[in-house]
Design a protein around this motif. Structure first.
Motif, mmCIF file in Angstrom:
data_model
loop_
_atom_site.group_PDB
_atom_site.id
_atom_site.type_symbol
_atom_site.label_atom_id
_atom_site.label_comp_id
_atom_site.label_asym_id
_atom_site.label_seq_id
_atom_site.Cartn_x
_atom_site.Cartn_y
_atom_site.Cartn_z
ATOM 1 N N VAL A 199 -50.129 -91.994 7.137
ATOM 2 C CA VAL A 199 -50.501 -92.851 8.265
ATOM 3 C C VAL A 199 -50.658 -91.957 9.492
ATOM 4 O O VAL A 199 -49.769 -91.153 9.793
ATOM 5 N N ALA A 200 -51.761 -92.085 10.210
ATOM 6 C CA ALA A 200 -51.987 -91.344 11.446
ATOM 7 C C ALA A 200 -52.201 -92.330 12.584
ATOM 8 O O ALA A 200 -53.107 -93.172 12.521
ATOM 9 N N LEU A 201 -51.370 -92.252 13.613
ATOM 10 C CA LEU A 201 -51.432 -93.153 14.756
ATOM 11 C C LEU A 201 -51.486 -92.351 16.043
ATOM 12 O O LEU A 201 -50.919 -91.253 16.131
ATOM 13 N N ARG A 202 -52.140 -92.909 17.039
ATOM 14 C CA ARG A 202 -52.091 -92.327 18.372
ATOM 15 C C ARG A 202 -50.911 -92.958 19.112
ATOM 16 O O ARG A 202 -50.798 -94.182 19.210
ATOM 17 N N ILE A 203 -50.023 -92.125 19.622
ATOM 18 C CA ILE A 203 -48.818 -92.619 20.302
ATOM 19 C C ILE A 203 -48.596 -91.823 21.588
ATOM 20 O O ILE A 203 -49.283 -90.838 21.862
ATOM 21 N N ARG A 204 -47.595 -92.264 22.345
ATOM 22 C CA ARG A 204 -47.201 -91.584 23.578
ATOM 23 C C ARG A 204 -45.691 -91.322 23.523
ATOM 24 O O ARG A 204 -44.890 -92.230 23.776
ATOM 25 N N PRO A 205 -45.288 -90.092 23.156
ATOM 26 C CA PRO A 205 -43.854 -89.796 23.082
ATOM 27 C C PRO A 205 -43.156 -90.099 24.400
ATOM 28 O O PRO A 205 -43.682 -89.832 25.484
ATOM 29 N N ALA A 206 -41.951 -90.661 24.297
ATOM 30 C CA ALA A 206 -41.173 -91.034 25.466
ATOM 31 C C ALA A 206 -39.945 -90.127 25.566
ATOM 32 O O ALA A 206 -39.809 -89.149 24.855
ATOM 33 N N GLU A 221 -50.860 -88.726 25.437
ATOM 34 C CA GLU A 221 -51.116 -89.270 24.099
ATOM 35 C C GLU A 221 -51.226 -88.134 23.089
ATOM 36 O O GLU A 221 -51.710 -87.050 23.398
ATOM 37 N N CYS A 222 -50.768 -88.383 21.866
ATOM 38 C CA CYS A 222 -50.878 -87.379 20.809
ATOM 39 C C CYS A 222 -50.889 -88.087 19.450
ATOM 40 O O CYS A 222 -50.818 -89.317 19.371
ATOM 41 N N TRP A 223 -50.976 -87.289 18.390
ATOM 42 C CA TRP A 223 -50.982 -87.829 17.034
ATOM 43 C C TRP A 223 -49.560 -87.978 16.500
ATOM 44 O O TRP A 223 -48.708 -87.116 16.696
ATOM 45 N N LEU A 224 -49.318 -89.079 15.818
ATOM 46 C CA LEU A 224 -48.145 -89.249 14.968
ATOM 47 C C LEU A 224 -48.642 -89.317 13.536
ATOM 48 O O LEU A 224 -49.452 -90.175 13.192
ATOM 49 N N LEU A 225 -48.180 -88.398 12.710
ATOM 50 C CA LEU A 225 -48.534 -88.371 11.295
ATOM 51 C C LEU A 225 -47.288 -88.685 10.484
ATOM 52 O O LEU A 225 -46.218 -88.125 10.731
ATOM 53 N N ALA A 230 -46.835 -93.885 -2.200
ATOM 54 C CA ALA A 230 -47.093 -95.213 -2.764
ATOM 55 C C ALA A 230 -45.838 -95.852 -3.327
ATOM 56 O O ALA A 230 -45.664 -97.072 -3.261
ATOM 57 N N GLY A 231 -44.940 -95.072 -3.890
ATOM 58 C CA GLY A 231 -43.756 -95.648 -4.517
ATOM 59 C C GLY A 231 -42.568 -95.813 -3.603
ATOM 60 O O GLY A 231 -41.485 -96.204 -4.056
ATOM 61 N N GLN A 232 -42.719 -95.546 -2.304
ATOM 62 C CA GLN A 232 -41.614 -95.612 -1.355
ATOM 63 C C GLN A 232 -41.701 -96.876 -0.507
ATOM 64 O O GLN A 232 -42.791 -97.320 -0.143
ATOM 65 N N ALA A 233 -40.531 -97.414 -0.165
ATOM 66 C CA ALA A 233 -40.493 -98.636 0.637
ATOM 67 C C ALA A 233 -40.783 -98.363 2.106
ATOM 68 O O ALA A 233 -41.126 -99.293 2.857
ATOM 69 N N GLU A 234 -40.620 -97.108 2.551
ATOM 70 C CA GLU A 234 -40.852 -96.762 3.948
ATOM 71 C C GLU A 234 -41.299 -95.299 4.036
ATOM 72 O O GLU A 234 -41.159 -94.537 3.075
ATOM 73 N N PRO A 235 -41.857 -94.884 5.174
ATOM 74 C CA PRO A 235 -42.312 -93.495 5.312
ATOM 75 C C PRO A 235 -41.157 -92.510 5.188
ATOM 76 O O PRO A 235 -40.015 -92.830 5.517
ATOM 77 N N VAL A 236 -41.473 -91.280 4.744
ATOM 78 C CA VAL A 236 -40.423 -90.313 4.432
ATOM 79 C C VAL A 236 -40.450 -89.086 5.326
ATOM 80 O O VAL A 236 -39.438 -88.388 5.441
ATOM 81 N N GLN A 237 -41.594 -88.749 5.944
ATOM 82 C CA GLN A 237 -41.691 -87.579 6.808
ATOM 83 C C GLN A 237 -42.584 -87.885 7.993
ATOM 84 O O GLN A 237 -43.529 -88.682 7.888
ATOM 85 N N PHE A 238 -42.276 -87.207 9.128
ATOM 86 C CA PHE A 238 -43.009 -87.477 10.359
ATOM 87 C C PHE A 238 -43.350 -86.168 11.066
ATOM 88 O O PHE A 238 -42.565 -85.220 11.060
ATOM 89 N N TRP A 239 -44.539 -86.154 11.707
ATOM 90 C CA TRP A 239 -44.983 -85.002 12.485
ATOM 91 C C TRP A 239 -45.645 -85.480 13.771
ATOM 92 O O TRP A 239 -46.189 -86.577 13.837
ATOM 93 N N LEU A 240 -45.603 -84.642 14.801
ATOM 94 C CA LEU A 240 -46.363 -84.841 16.028
ATOM 95 C C LEU A 240 -47.412 -83.745 16.132
ATOM 96 O O LEU A 240 -47.169 -82.604 15.734
#
Length: 315
Positions: A199-206, A221-225, A230-240
């Motif tokens: 998932v790639a979203l545009r966000i604004r870190p606070a 504003e920057c990218w949140l990746l 598919a087999g996970q109930a929620e996201p497992v890793q995050f990047w800016l």
């Protein structure tokens, strides 16, 4: 931290607590191209631990017992990483993109340091980092005409990056392949490609540090990746990432996953070349050990590069 080019670089930290008989901790920060480069020692913030470990008592400081130079004090590892980037660029080496794990990326000061150096980044972050949605804008209350004019503020409290991705939903995740793996497959190469959903979203870190560094009430504003298999109930890793808004998802994923090469290098250094065998307690001894290990790894890497792709260089 790594450069996202053919010659990639990483800054990594490792725990040497089990490498000494007295179990004192030291931290090394290093950069790596094909192999890790000259590391830097991170002196612990509390030298009392070294005092006990080296069994030094009285007025003699533990730093002296470990032969640490007087002008060397505690420096945060993210600052050491920035200093090493400055040194590398002073050699005329181009650094197109910096890639780091959450140990560096979660520190707003590190990200701001990269931006101050005009360096784009793709850095790991923890799930707790707070942010506003990309479309959110600060709003100022109507001015009554007396007193100070109201300052524009975001109407809603920031959310964690994990909450923002979950709110976007599983349908926002797109399948991406980013490199060849090691298992046999049916592709032309004969191996399976690494695959997951992102998932790639545009966000604004606070956060306070981000607000203090901003030139206006509007947060940058920057990218949140986020990786959401598919087999996970929620996201497992995050990047800016502060790469441009038109950066393709595949590019973001490829850069975020670039650190696997450096992790492989450090595993080889620990398991085959003796990085984890250090049992000394001195400044010079530590640098001597990790320098020799790095040179040995560079030699092995050059052998691999000089051989045919299907050949295996000696360890």
């Amino acid at each position: 931290m790594s450069w996202a080019t053919n010659s990639s670089t990483v800054v990594a930290a490792w725990d040497l607590s089990r490498m000494s008989r007295s179990s004192w901790r030291s931290c090394g920060v290093s950069r790596a191209a094909a192999s890790p480069g000259r590391p830097r020692f991170q002196q612990p913030a509390h030298l009392e631990q070294l005092q006990r470990a080296t069994r030094v008592s009285g007025p003699i400081p533990a730093s002296a017992a470990c032969q640490i130079p007087d002008d060397i004090g505690h420096v945060e590892k993210w600052q050491l990483a920035l200093d090493m980037l400055d040194e590398t660029r002073s050699w005329g080496v181009e650094v197109p993109v910096a890639v780091a794990d959450a140990g560096y990326g979660h520190a707003a000061a590190f990200r701001h340091g990269l931006q101050a150096r005009s360096l784009n980044y793709v850095v790991g972050i923890s799930t707790t980092l707070s942010a506003q949605p990309g479309l959110a804008l600060p709003v100022a209350e109507p001015y009554s005409g007396t007193g100070r004019p109201p300052v524009a503020k975001y109407p809603d409290k920031p959310q964690s990056v994990k909450q923002l991705v979950i709110a976007a939903g599983r349908k926002a995740a797109k399948p991406v392949q980013w490199r060849e793996g090691s298992r046999p497959g049916t592709d032309r190469s004969g191996v399976k490609r690494m695959y997951s959903r992102f998932v790639a979203l545009r966000i604004r870190p606070a956060g306070r540090e981000v607000r203090q560094a901003a030139d206006s009430p509007e947060l940058p504003e920057c990218w949140l990746l986020a990786e959401w298999p598919a087999g996970q109930a929620e996201p497992v890793q995050f990047w800016l990432s502060d790469l441009p808004a038109d950066t393709p998802l595949t590019t973001l994923v490829r850069l975020a996953k670039l650190r696997w090469r450096i992790e492989h290098d450090y595993r080889e250094m620990k398991q085959a070349l003796g990085l984890a065998h250090f049992e000394g307690r001195t400044w010079n001894g530590w640098h001597h050990h990790v320098t020799l290990v790095s040179v040995a790894h560079a030699f092995c890497t050059l052998l691999r590069l000089a051989r045919a792709p299907k050949d295996t260089a000696p360890a």
